[in-house]
Design an enzyme around this catalytic site. Structure first.
Site, PDB file in Angstrom:
ATOM      1  N   LYS A   8     111.318 113.367  77.698  1.00 38.06           N
ATOM      2  CA  LYS A   8     111.346 111.973  77.264  1.00 38.06           C
ATOM      3  C   LYS A   8     110.178 111.282  77.963  1.00 38.06           C
ATOM      4  O   LYS A   8     110.149 111.152  79.185  1.00 38.06           O
ATOM      5  CB  LYS A   8     112.686 111.319  77.633  1.00 38.06           C
ATOM      6  CG  LYS A   8     112.867 109.922  77.028  1.00 38.06           C
ATOM      7  CD  LYS A   8     112.271 108.881  77.940  1.00 38.06           C
ATOM      8  CE  LYS A   8     112.375 107.479  77.358  1.00 38.06           C
ATOM      9  NZ  LYS A   8     111.658 106.485  78.195  1.00 38.06           N
ATOM     10  N   GLY A  12     113.745 108.162  88.897  1.00 39.17           N
ATOM     11  CA  GLY A  12     113.569 106.741  88.603  1.00 39.17           C
ATOM     12  C   GLY A  12     114.493 105.866  89.427  1.00 39.17           C
ATOM     13  O   GLY A  12     114.853 106.211  90.558  1.00 39.17           O
ATOM     14  N   SER A  13     114.910 104.759  88.839  1.00 44.04           N
ATOM     15  CA  SER A  13     115.678 103.758  89.568  1.00 44.04           C
ATOM     16  C   SER A  13     117.136 104.159  89.724  1.00 44.04           C
ATOM     17  O   SER A  13     117.670 104.970  88.957  1.00 44.04           O
ATOM     18  CB  SER A  13     115.609 102.413  88.843  1.00 44.04           C
ATOM     19  OG  SER A  13     116.330 102.462  87.621  1.00 44.04           O
ATOM     20  N   GLY A  34     119.106 102.796  86.517  1.00 46.63           N
ATOM     21  CA  GLY A  34     118.858 103.600  85.329  1.00 46.63           C
ATOM     22  C   GLY A  34     119.423 105.005  85.458  1.00 46.63           C
ATOM     23  O   GLY A  34     120.028 105.538  84.525  1.00 46.63           O
ATOM     24  N   GLU A  68     117.087 111.844  90.604  1.00 47.68           N
ATOM     25  CA  GLU A  68     116.541 111.328  91.858  1.00 47.68           C
ATOM     26  C   GLU A  68     116.434 109.817  91.701  1.00 47.68           C
ATOM     27  O   GLU A  68     115.685 109.328  90.846  1.00 47.68           O
ATOM     28  CB  GLU A  68     115.178 111.941  92.150  1.00 47.68           C
ATOM     29  CG  GLU A  68     114.571 111.482  93.465  1.00 47.68           C
ATOM     30  CD  GLU A  68     113.132 111.926  93.630  1.00 47.68           C
ATOM     31  OE1 GLU A  68     112.309 111.098  94.051  1.00 47.68           O
ATOM     32  OE2 GLU A  68     112.838 113.090  93.305  1.00 47.68           O
ATOM     33  N   CYS A 124     108.552 107.833  96.302  1.00 47.96           N
ATOM     34  CA  CYS A 124     109.984 107.930  96.606  1.00 47.96           C
ATOM     35  C   CYS A 124     110.241 108.280  98.061  1.00 47.96           C
ATOM     36  O   CYS A 124     111.363 108.085  98.552  1.00 47.96           O
ATOM     37  CB  CYS A 124     110.643 108.949  95.690  1.00 47.96           C
ATOM     38  SG  CYS A 124     109.792 110.542  95.646  1.00 47.96           S
TER      39      CYS A 124
END
Length: 514
Positions: free
Chosen positions: A159, A214-215, A218, A238, A275
């Site tokens: 994606k 990502g967040s 999300g 993550e 990160c």
């Protein structure tokens, strides 16, 4: 998908197109596991070569879309190529298949004859990879998740991240073609675009596992979708990490200036959009922090990834600066250009441990950008308890000065056992972090077999690793064959072992020695 790098049109993969993508991936999933390791390894090498051959084009395109500089992108693309080749070597060795053979045993210790039993790890099937925005190469179309899934024998549906769509299309073109030319089936690597397409793909019955970087918000939403399917699937997310660094008094006394300069460099690297950025540095009360301001003042402004990232960073920064009893070491700032892009300089603040506890609701969240907090602790502070209480789940935890702690430099000055305190602190960091550092800064993540890039919640949804060869295990499942004819066994389980992979064998009669 045939695209051009000049096409900036926003795209949304439709339902019919998504079904076709997953159908091709499913067909590829039926063929990939039977391919010899040398074929799959050569395909990963070919993918790396394709990226190498288009390096200048890809780096320029990535720079346009993300604002990350040429040195950073050059290094990241090199890392991505190395990652693919590392997994190629892992495929050739075959140890990740964990082949176990127990021969038939008429005198099995449990009193009942044991049939011939053979077990190995097999690919789960099509994997959905949500590309990350802050690593347009290493955690995107041809990044670590894709490399690990391909090494496992799984086709991949990526994606695309909306922050670098043209780059995503071009990398997909190059790598998919390289894989097919090397002998992998069509549909081994494909791309879908659009937020809804990603959600629909995660719900699609043909997708058998998913990964995300990502967040927290999300990632949690996607994890809930994966778990709420009629047939739940593994979801490796993550999500967020503040990566505390604990500096013991001995480390500060021995190298205060270089320690603080290294801290600022780590916080501001890639505009703080890593990160593993250290969100908190714990130092003894009374540490002179002037070096922080001096070092931060020398950091040039850097573009943040997108206007949306800039909005989020500004809101987080405003919340931290407005917190009572917080001292500004270097205020930094964010300049917005005519396109809404943010250009940031580092913001560093300091507070006491009591202030951090009192205002944990505003201070403890991750700041995605060049912002970090220096926290002063008093002598005698139980640092292990602080780590367990305030920093429960992180990708990394760093302890500086452990080599000086035999003189009582854990913060304990009342004559109690400093070695025991240090051991408790290391244990606390181990329990709350995926990687524990005793020197250096956590923003350096080596792509190597021993790396662990994952940690307890909320760092990740499942405490696996997304970097290093152990990452392949996320996309495998165990299958045992009992009493199977040799002709029907997968190649790695056969006695003639045509692939030459490691086999762990239990012989007849062995159980009598258990």
């Amino acid at each position: 998908m045939t695209t051009t790098t000049t096409d900036t049109t926003t795209r949304e993969t439709t339902g019919a197109d998504l079904d076709a993508v997953v159908a091709r991936a499913t067909e590829a999933a039926g063929r990939l596991p039977a391919l010899e390791p040398r074929v799959r390894a050569a395909a990963l090498d070919a993918a790396a070569a394709a990226l190498d051959g288009a390096a200048d084009e890809l780096i320029a395109l990535a720079g346009e879309e993300t604002g990350l500089g040429v040195p950073r992108l050059t290094g990241e693309l090199r890392r991505t190529r190395v990652q693919l080749r590392l997994f190629a070597r892992e495929v050739e060795r075959g140890a990740f298949l964990d082949v176990r053979i127990d021969e038939a045993d008429a005198d099995f210790a449990l009193g009942v004859p044991r049939d011939d039993l053979r077990r190995m790890l097999s690919p789960v099937g099509p994997v959905l990879v949500f590309a990350a925005g802050n690593f347009p190469f290493a955690f995107s179309v041809a990044g670590g998740d894709t490399a690990a899934a391909l090494a496992a024998g799984c086709p991949v549906v990526v994606k695309a991240h909306p922050g670098h769509p043209r780059l995503s299309r071009r990398v997909t073109e190059l790598v998919a073609a390289a894989l097919e030319q090397a002998g992998l089936p069509a549909g081994t690597l494909q791309l879908v675009e659009g937020q809804q397409a990603g959600v629909d793909a995660l719900r699609h019955p043909g997708i058998r596992a998913a990964s995300f970087t990502g967040s927290l918000r999300g990632g949690r939403a996607l994890a809930d979708i994966a778990a709420g399917r009629p047939d739940p699937i593994p979801f490796y997310g993550e999500l967020g990490s503040v990566n505390p660094v604990v500096a013991l008094p001995g480390a500060v006394a021995a190298q205060a200036d270089s320690l603080l300069e290294g801290y600022v460099t780590s916080v501001s690297g890639s505009a703080g959009q890593l990160c593993t950025k250290p969100g908190f540095l714990l130092v003894p009360t009374g540490t002179n922090l002037d070096t922080v301001a001096t070092a931060a003042a020398g950091v040039a402004e850097q573009r943040l990834l997108s206007p949306a990232i800039s909005d989020g960073y500004e809101a987080r920064r405003d919340a931290v600066l407005a917190t009572p009893d917080v001292t500004v070491l270097h205020e930094g700032g964010v300049r917005r250009d005519d396109d809404g892009q943010g250009w940031a300089t580092p913001t560093l603040v300091a507070c006491s441990l009591d202030t951090l506890r009192a205002h944990a609701d505003t201070l403890l969240d991750e700041a995605f950008g060049p912002l970090s907090v220096v926290v002063a602790y008093e002598p005698g502070t139980d640092l292990a308890a602080v780590v367990l209480d305030l920093f429960p789940g992180n990708l990394t935890g760093t302890l500086l000065g452990a080599d000086t702690a035999d003189t009582g430099d854990t913060g304990d000055t009342d004559g109690t056992d400093a070695a025991a305190d240090l051991a408790r602190l290391v244990d606390a960091l181990t329990r709350t972090s995926g990687r524990v550092l005793f020197r250096g800064w956590p923003t350096g993540v080596a792509v190597t077999p021993a790396m662990q890039h994952g940690g307890p919640w909320p760092a990740t949804t499942t405490d696996a690793t997304s970097v290093g060869t152990a990452a392949v295990g996320r996309f495998l499942r165990g299958v045992a064959y009992q009493g199977a004819p040799q002709s029907l066994l997968p190649a790695p389980l056969r006695d003639d072992n045509p692939w030459g992979v490691p086999q762990s064998r239990g012989t007849a009669g062995e159980s009598q020695r258990w």
